[in-house]
Write a protein that holds these residues in place. Structure first.
Motif, PDB file in Angstrom:
ATOM      1  N   ALA A   2     -66.424  -0.104  41.589  1.00  0.00           N
ATOM      2  CA  ALA A   2     -67.104  -1.128  42.388  1.00  0.00           C
ATOM      3  C   ALA A   2     -66.897  -0.874  43.878  1.00  0.00           C
ATOM      4  CB  ALA A   2     -66.562  -2.502  42.022  1.00  0.00           C
ATOM      5  N   THR A   3     -67.843  -1.359  44.659  1.00  0.00           N
ATOM      6  CA  THR A   3     -67.719  -1.229  46.106  1.00  0.00           C
ATOM      7  C   THR A   3     -67.598  -2.601  46.739  1.00  0.00           C
ATOM      8  OG1 THR A   3     -70.112  -1.237  46.413  1.00  0.00           O
ATOM      9  CG2 THR A   3     -69.047   0.912  46.152  1.00  0.00           C
ATOM     10  N   ILE A   4     -67.129  -2.607  47.970  1.00  0.00           N
ATOM     11  CA  ILE A   4     -66.940  -3.839  48.718  1.00  0.00           C
ATOM     12  C   ILE A   4     -67.504  -3.636  50.113  1.00  0.00           C
ATOM     13  CG2 ILE A   4     -64.618  -3.196  49.455  1.00  0.00           C
ATOM     14  CD1 ILE A   4     -63.826  -6.114  49.152  1.00  0.00           C
ATOM     15  N   LYS A   5     -68.233  -4.628  50.621  1.00  0.00           N
ATOM     16  CA  LYS A   5     -68.801  -4.561  51.970  1.00  0.00           C
ATOM     17  C   LYS A   5     -67.947  -5.407  52.899  1.00  0.00           C
ATOM     18  CE  LYS A   5     -73.575  -3.712  50.675  1.00  0.00           C
ATOM     19  NZ  LYS A   5     -74.951  -4.192  50.774  1.00  0.00           N
ATOM     20  N   ILE A   6     -67.581  -4.824  54.034  1.00  0.00           N
ATOM     21  CA  ILE A   6     -66.717  -5.486  54.993  1.00  0.00           C
ATOM     22  C   ILE A   6     -67.459  -5.589  56.322  1.00  0.00           C
ATOM     23  CG2 ILE A   6     -64.456  -5.432  56.105  1.00  0.00           C
ATOM     24  CD1 ILE A   6     -63.845  -3.225  53.863  1.00  0.00           C
ATOM     25  N   LYS A   7     -67.438  -6.780  56.916  1.00  0.00           N
ATOM     26  CA  LYS A   7     -68.139  -7.015  58.180  1.00  0.00           C
ATOM     27  C   LYS A   7     -67.138  -7.480  59.229  1.00  0.00           C
ATOM     28  CE  LYS A   7     -71.905  -9.743  60.151  1.00  0.00           C
ATOM     29  NZ  LYS A   7     -72.993 -10.673  59.859  1.00  0.00           N
ATOM     30  N   ILE A  31     -68.717  -5.525  66.597  1.00  0.00           N
ATOM     31  CA  ILE A  31     -68.887  -6.820  65.938  1.00  0.00           C
ATOM     32  C   ILE A  31     -70.209  -6.812  65.173  1.00  0.00           C
ATOM     33  CG2 ILE A  31     -69.179  -9.295  66.321  1.00  0.00           C
ATOM     34  CD1 ILE A  31     -67.371  -9.042  68.719  1.00  0.00           C
ATOM     35  N   SER A  32     -70.235  -7.403  64.020  1.00  0.00           N
ATOM     36  CA  SER A  32     -71.382  -7.493  63.103  1.00  0.00           C
ATOM     37  C   SER A  32     -71.678  -6.184  62.379  1.00  0.00           C
ATOM     38  CB  SER A  32     -72.648  -7.976  63.818  1.00  0.00           C
ATOM     39  OG  SER A  32     -72.451  -9.279  64.304  1.00  0.00           O
ATOM     40  N   GLN A  33     -70.845  -5.189  62.548  1.00  0.00           N
ATOM     41  CA  GLN A  33     -71.025  -3.929  61.825  1.00  0.00           C
ATOM     42  C   GLN A  33     -70.527  -4.109  60.392  1.00  0.00           C
ATOM     43  OE1 GLN A  33     -68.839  -0.667  63.482  1.00  0.00           O
ATOM     44  NE2 GLN A  33     -69.788   0.840  62.165  1.00  0.00           N
ATOM     45  N   VAL A  34     -71.261  -3.556  59.446  1.00  0.00           N
ATOM     46  CA  VAL A  34     -70.902  -3.651  58.036  1.00  0.00           C
ATOM     47  C   VAL A  34     -70.641  -2.248  57.499  1.00  0.00           C
ATOM     48  CG1 VAL A  34     -71.670  -4.373  55.745  1.00  0.00           C
ATOM     49  CG2 VAL A  34     -72.307  -5.721  57.744  1.00  0.00           C
ATOM     50  N   VAL A  35     -69.522  -2.083  56.799  1.00  0.00           N
ATOM     51  CA  VAL A  35     -69.200  -0.816  56.150  1.00  0.00           C
ATOM     52  C   VAL A  35     -68.962  -1.084  54.671  1.00  0.00           C
ATOM     53  CG1 VAL A  35     -68.253   0.316  58.194  1.00  0.00           C
ATOM     54  CG2 VAL A  35     -66.753  -1.024  56.733  1.00  0.00           C
ATOM     55  N   GLU A  36     -69.112  -0.052  53.877  1.00  0.00           N
ATOM     56  CA  GLU A  36     -68.939  -0.174  52.427  1.00  0.00           C
ATOM     57  C   GLU A  36     -67.852   0.794  51.979  1.00  0.00           C
ATOM     58  OE1 GLU A  36     -71.792  -0.273  48.467  1.00  0.00           O
ATOM     59  OE2 GLU A  36     -72.659  -0.062  50.463  1.00  0.00           O
ATOM     60  N   HIS A  37     -66.887   0.283  51.228  1.00  0.00           N
ATOM     61  CA  HIS A  37     -65.783   1.082  50.702  1.00  0.00           C
ATOM     62  C   HIS A  37     -65.618   0.785  49.222  1.00  0.00           C
ATOM     63  CE1 HIS A  37     -64.134   2.658  54.461  1.00  0.00           C
ATOM     64  NE2 HIS A  37     -64.353   1.473  55.001  1.00  0.00           N
ATOM     65  N   GLU A  38     -64.937   1.690  48.526  1.00  0.00           N
ATOM     66  CA  GLU A  38     -64.582   1.421  47.135  1.00  0.00           C
ATOM     67  C   GLU A  38     -63.559   0.296  47.109  1.00  0.00           C
ATOM     68  OE1 GLU A  38     -63.444   4.559  44.577  1.00  0.00           O
ATOM     69  OE2 GLU A  38     -65.110   5.833  45.169  1.00  0.00           O
ATOM     70  N   ASP A  39     -63.658  -0.552  46.119  1.00  0.00           N
ATOM     71  CA  ASP A  39     -62.741  -1.681  45.981  1.00  0.00           C
ATOM     72  C   ASP A  39     -61.476  -1.202  45.279  1.00  0.00           C
ATOM     73  OD1 ASP A  39     -61.609  -4.136  45.927  1.00  0.00           O
ATOM     74  OD2 ASP A  39     -62.985  -5.014  44.473  1.00  0.00           O
ATOM     75  N   ASN A  40     -60.418  -0.988  46.070  1.00  0.00           N
ATOM     76  CA  ASN A  40     -59.134  -0.576  45.513  1.00  0.00           C
ATOM     77  C   ASN A  40     -58.015  -1.284  46.269  1.00  0.00           C
ATOM     78  OD1 ASN A  40     -58.545   0.958  47.875  1.00  0.00           O
ATOM     79  ND2 ASN A  40     -59.737   2.664  47.065  1.00  0.00           N
ATOM     80  N   SER A  55     -64.773 -10.145  57.444  1.00  0.00           N
ATOM     81  CA  SER A  55     -65.122 -10.942  56.271  1.00  0.00           C
ATOM     82  C   SER A  55     -65.713 -10.010  55.228  1.00  0.00           C
ATOM     83  CB  SER A  55     -66.114 -12.056  56.618  1.00  0.00           C
ATOM     84  OG  SER A  55     -67.357 -11.509  56.969  1.00  0.00           O
ATOM     85  N   VAL A  56     -65.614 -10.425  53.981  1.00  0.00           N
ATOM     86  CA  VAL A  56     -66.193  -9.658  52.887  1.00  0.00           C
ATOM     87  C   VAL A  56     -67.587 -10.206  52.624  1.00  0.00           C
ATOM     88  CG1 VAL A  56     -65.951  -9.013  50.468  1.00  0.00           C
ATOM     89  CG2 VAL A  56     -63.921  -9.214  51.908  1.00  0.00           C
ATOM     90  N   VAL A  57     -68.570  -9.304  52.681  1.00  0.00           N
ATOM     91  CA  VAL A  57     -69.975  -9.684  52.534  1.00  0.00           C
ATOM     92  C   VAL A  57     -70.416  -9.410  51.109  1.00  0.00           C
ATOM     93  CG1 VAL A  57     -72.299  -9.279  53.404  1.00  0.00           C
ATOM     94  CG2 VAL A  57     -70.355  -9.054  54.930  1.00  0.00           C
ATOM     95  N   ASP A  58     -71.220 -10.301  50.548  1.00  0.00           N
ATOM     96  CA  ASP A  58     -71.733 -10.093  49.192  1.00  0.00           C
ATOM     97  C   ASP A  58     -72.873  -9.111  49.188  1.00  0.00           C
ATOM     98  OD1 ASP A  58     -69.941 -11.817  48.123  1.00  0.00           O
ATOM     99  OD2 ASP A  58     -71.243 -13.553  48.310  1.00  0.00           O
TER     100      ASP A  58
END
Length: 58
Positions: A2-7, A31-40, A55-58
């Motif tokens: 699974a991945t997680i988006k962080i803003k 600010i307002s930049q979103v990155v995606e990483h594996e959820d670990n 914050s974690v974005v859905d």
């Protein structure tokens, strides 16, 4: 896996150096930049360290 988006929601100005480096390690620079990483557990720990700046974005 699974991945997680962080803003990034707040500025890193005034934050301690270790928190600035954590944001840099996550790949967040603006600010307002979103990155995606594996959820670990490693990424979750980094988010916990700077929870007031991101914050974690859905």
């Amino acid at each position: 896996m699974a991945t997680i988006k962080i803003k990034q929601i707040k500025s890193k100005i005034g934050a301690p150096v270790d928190q600035k480096r954590t944001l840099q390690a996550l790949g967040l620079t603006k600010i307002s930049q979103v990155v995606e990483h594996e959820d670990n557990p490693t990424i979750r720990g980094m988010i916990r360290k700077v929870h007031h700046l991101v914050s974690v974005v859905d």
